[in-house]
Scaffold this motif. Structure first.
Motif, PDB file in Angstrom:
ATOM      1  N   GLU A   1     -11.388  -3.228 -15.624  1.00  0.00           N
ATOM      2  CA  GLU A   1     -11.244  -1.900 -15.229  1.00  0.00           C
ATOM      3  C   GLU A   1     -12.472  -1.519 -14.516  1.00  0.00           C
ATOM      4  O   GLU A   1     -13.262  -1.581 -15.670  1.00  0.00           O
TER       5      GLU A   1
ATOM      6  N   THR B   1       0.896  -0.986  -0.113  1.00  0.00           N
ATOM      7  CA  THR B   1       0.129  -0.004  -0.062  1.00  0.00           C
ATOM      8  C   THR B   1       0.944   1.351   0.033  1.00  0.00           C
ATOM      9  O   THR B   1       1.870   1.160   0.594  1.00  0.00           O
TER      10      THR B   1
ATOM     11  N   THR C   1      -7.723  -4.945 -12.532  1.00  0.00           N
ATOM     12  CA  THR C   1      -7.240  -6.516 -12.055  1.00  0.00           C
ATOM     13  C   THR C   1      -7.032  -7.273 -13.378  1.00  0.00           C
ATOM     14  O   THR C   1      -7.827  -7.115 -14.465  1.00  0.00           O
TER      15      THR C   1
ATOM     16  N   GLU D   1      -2.060  -2.603  -3.958  1.00  0.00           N
ATOM     17  CA  GLU D   1      -1.745  -3.784  -4.898  1.00  0.00           C
ATOM     18  C   GLU D   1      -1.963  -5.141  -3.845  1.00  0.00           C
ATOM     19  O   GLU D   1      -1.427  -5.384  -2.729  1.00  0.00           O
TER      20      GLU D   1
ATOM     21  N   GLN E   1       3.943  -9.545 -13.864  1.00  0.00           N
ATOM     22  CA  GLN E   1       2.603 -10.028 -13.979  1.00  0.00           C
ATOM     23  C   GLN E   1       2.625 -11.563 -14.124  1.00  0.00           C
ATOM     24  O   GLN E   1       2.039 -12.355 -13.411  1.00  0.00           O
TER      25      GLN E   1
ATOM     26  N   HIS F   1      -2.873   3.967  -3.152  1.00  0.00           N
ATOM     27  CA  HIS F   1      -2.842   2.774  -4.187  1.00  0.00           C
ATOM     28  C   HIS F   1      -2.426   1.444  -3.309  1.00  0.00           C
ATOM     29  O   HIS F   1      -1.592   1.067  -2.574  1.00  0.00           O
TER      30      HIS F   1
ATOM     31  N   CYS G   1      -4.546  -7.300  -8.580  1.00  0.00           N
ATOM     32  CA  CYS G   1      -5.456  -6.055  -8.348  1.00  0.00           C
ATOM     33  C   CYS G   1      -4.459  -4.910  -7.969  1.00  0.00           C
ATOM     34  O   CYS G   1      -3.968  -4.931  -6.955  1.00  0.00           O
ATOM     35  N   HIS G   2      -5.101  -3.747  -8.652  1.00  0.00           N
ATOM     36  CA  HIS G   2      -4.614  -2.257  -8.447  1.00  0.00           C
ATOM     37  C   HIS G   2      -5.726  -1.682  -8.122  1.00  0.00           C
ATOM     38  O   HIS G   2      -6.546  -1.419  -9.169  1.00  0.00           O
ATOM     39  N   GLN G   3      -5.657  -1.144  -6.898  1.00  0.00           N
ATOM     40  CA  GLN G   3      -7.003  -0.313  -6.495  1.00  0.00           C
ATOM     41  C   GLN G   3      -6.589   1.049  -6.195  1.00  0.00           C
ATOM     42  O   GLN G   3      -5.414   1.181  -5.390  1.00  0.00           O
ATOM     43  N   TYR G   4      -7.230   2.208  -6.658  1.00  0.00           N
ATOM     44  CA  TYR G   4      -6.782   3.436  -6.190  1.00  0.00           C
ATOM     45  C   TYR G   4      -7.980   4.178  -5.575  1.00  0.00           C
ATOM     46  O   TYR G   4      -9.030   4.081  -6.152  1.00  0.00           O
TER      47      TYR G   4
END
Length: 240
Positions: free
Chosen positions: A208, A104, A224, A129, A192, A127, A142-145
């Motif tokens: 997305e 994070t 993701t 991950e 990845q 962010h 997964c990447h969350q913003y």
């Protein structure tokens, strides 16, 4: 044991034997290599190779050049709905899913993230991950913003229970809905591919999504990358 006088080709008998072992979960993940199987069935590698090719044509295995042969797991249906996330689809299919947080951090938002979150160009975001894991297999990165300062400290809630909906509720957000989603396919970056234990030539399914709260304020932009042989998107006409 093979019956060499049955009139049925040896490779076909081997195919049927391996298919039964796959069905009964005796064979999972990586298959024994051709040499091992040739020794097991007392045949040459060409016979084994033909049996494996027949299994691949049936969709029971996948043959990856340079890596070996892998049992093809059943596809996971990811139902894209206004109020559903990947975790909801796993629960519906009675699959054991979890998220593993990799990192994070607070960082400047690039142009695309600012556009998706509807924030100013000089904004910062939280962010997160994480890996999506199903039955001990990593199926997604997964990447969350999340926009700041609204989500300052949210990472503590997420890390204590790596489930976005539960973390949002603990953070005081009881309502969350999908505003939009975009689906594409692309080849993985080297990092990845390593995280997903696949080759760099195997395409990923990229989802997305943008989420909003009860006041229609955008609260999250997520990307993701799913391994393409594990997850498929499921939509119904009344979903949106």
């Amino acid at each position: 044991m093979l019956d060499r006088h049955s009139g049925v080709a040896l490779w076909r008998q081997i195919e049927d034997s391996l298919a039964r072992d796959i069905s009964n979960k005796i064979l999972r993940d990586r298959m024994p290599n051709e040499t091992e199987l040739a020794t097991q069935f007392a045949v040459n590698r060409h016979t084994i190779r033909r049996a494996l090719q027949a299994l691949e044509s049936r969709g029971l295995v996948r043959i990856e050049q340079g890596r070996g042969t892998f049992v093809q797991e059943e596809m996971i249906d990811y139902q894209l709905g206004r109020r559903t996330r990947f975790s909801h689809s796993l629960q519906k299919q009675q699959l054991a899913g979890q998220s593993r947080v990799l990192q994070t951090k607070t960082e400047p938002a690039n142009q695309d993230i600012c556009l998706q979150l509807g924030i100013a160009a000089d904004s910062h975001v939280l962010h997160i991950e994480a890996l999506d894991i199903v039955d001990d297999r990593v199926v997604g990165v997964c990447h969350q913003y999340f926009p700041l300062p609204r989500f300052q400290g949210f990472e503590a809630f997420y890390c204590s229970q790596p489930n976005t909906n539960l973390a949002l509720k603990a953070f005081g957000i009881d309502f969350c809905q999908r505003k939009s989603s975009r689906i594409s396919a692309r080849l993985p970056e080297s990092g990845q591919a390593q995280l997903l234990s696949q080759t760099k030539f195997q395409p990923l399914l990229c989802v997305e999504s943008v989420y909003s709260d009860a006041d229609s304020q955008i609260i999250e932009y997520g990307i993701t990358h799913f391994t393409g042989d594990a997850v498929q998107i499921y939509l119904e006409a009344e979903t949106f």
